[in-house]
Design an enzyme around this catalytic site. Structure first.
Site, PDB file in Angstrom:
ATOM      1  N   SER A 102      33.504  34.617  55.590  1.00 44.92           N
ATOM      2  CA  SER A 102      33.632  35.385  55.254  1.00 44.92           C
ATOM      3  C   SER A 102      32.411  36.294  55.188  1.00 44.92           C
ATOM      4  CB  SER A 102      34.271  34.984  54.122  1.00 44.92           C
ATOM      5  OG  SER A 102      34.651  35.148  52.278  1.00 44.92           O
ATOM      6  N   LYS A 154      35.967  45.131  28.179  1.00 43.37           N
ATOM      7  CA  LYS A 154      34.682  43.127  27.801  1.00 43.37           C
ATOM      8  C   LYS A 154      35.069  42.114  28.186  1.00 43.37           C
ATOM      9  CE  LYS A 154      31.025  44.374  27.822  1.00 43.37           C
ATOM     10  NZ  LYS A 154      29.380  44.056  29.213  1.00 43.37           N
TER      11      LYS A 154
END
Length: 287
Positions: A102, A154
């Site tokens: 990764s 949010k």
């Protein structure tokens, strides 16, 4: 008598062979905390700049041992290495130890050549996000969740609220963008040697031996053997580390009063969670 005097002469005056600066890049990426040092641009910049400043060194060697982490910090470290290599006209040789997966593989891409142990783990070219959902747990505890926001998104993917399919799709679109950036980097750096394999960009990972066949890396080999074969028996690797501060910590790693303004209990709790997260990354690759 000659041999005794020779040992008293500083290494840089002996001029026996080329010095190859070596920087070790080890750990989960972007997981820094007051008690645990992971990899980030902040704590790798100084040793990298010092390594590339060796005027007579024909190359800089990097030892990479990382299961991944932050894609942003991975790319920042990659870019700093490439910029320094260009500015100082140095070859970059990367040596993978246990794993370069990764984000760890993203950093390894900075090498002009990548060497591995046959049992190294390499690849995992993908993007992952993971978490937990606590909606049922807080119901059983009789806890009422109260959140007040300005901006309806949010609290996207809030673990204390039920999942919203629209939010999941949005997260996946972000992951797809980051994945495409990763793929572009791999193709840019390795495109001339990559094998056309349908699993290459699926997040799958391989042993070092298989990674050579796929073109993800160049060769099997360890640091000392490769350096001496390439630059002569007198070539000497020199490990470059960040300087230590007054408290014995490496430069670039923040040390805050009271664990960054938190209580000791809060700080230790965060450290435990951080340790589990990092351990989970390594365990994914059987390490």
């Amino acid at each position: 008598m000659v041999s005794v005097l020779r040992r008293l002469v500083p290494g840089f005056l002996k001029n026996d062979g080329p010095i190859i600066p070596v920087v070790r890049l080890q750990g989960a990426i972007g997981m820094n905390s007051p008690m645990r040092q992971g990899l980030s641009l902040a704590n790798t910049a100084l040793p990298l700049e010092k390594a590339f400043s060796f005027k007579k060194a024909p190359a800089v060697a990097l030892i990479v041992n990382s299961p991944g982490g932050s894609p942003v910090q991975s790319r920042l470290i990659f870019q700093r290495i490439r910029d320094l290599a260009k500015e100082n006209e140095k070859d970059v040789l990367v040596f993978v130890e246990d794993v370069a997966a990764s984000g760890g593989y993203m950093i390894a891409l900075a090498g002009d050549e990548i060497f591995v142990d046959p049992s190294s783990i390499v690849g995992s070219i993908g993007v992952v996000a993971a978490g937990f959902g606590f909606t049922e747990a807080i119901k059983k505890l009789g806890v009422e969740r109260r959140v007040y926001t300005a901006g309806e998104k949010k609290v996207t993917l809030d673990p204390f609220q039920p999942e919203v399919p629209e939010d999941i799709e949005y997260l996946k679109s972000l992951q797809q963008e980051i994945h495409e950036i990763f793929i572009e980097m791999v193709k840019s750096r390795r495109g001339d040697v990559l094998v056309d394999d349908p699993d290459l960009f699926t997040g799958k990972f391989w042993t070092g031996r298989s990674a050579v066949d796929l073109g993800l890396v160049d060769s099997q080999g360890d640091l000392r053997t490769v350096l001496k074969k390439r630059y002569g028996d007198k070539a000497e690797p020199k490990l470059i580390s960040a300087p230590r501060g007054l408290l014995g910590r490496r430069a670039g790693v923040g040390v805050g009063m009271g664990l960054g303004g938190r209580s000791l209990t809060e700080g230790l709790g965060s450290e435990v969670i951080s340790a589990f997260e990092e351990r989970a990354l390594w365990m994914r690759y059987g390490l």
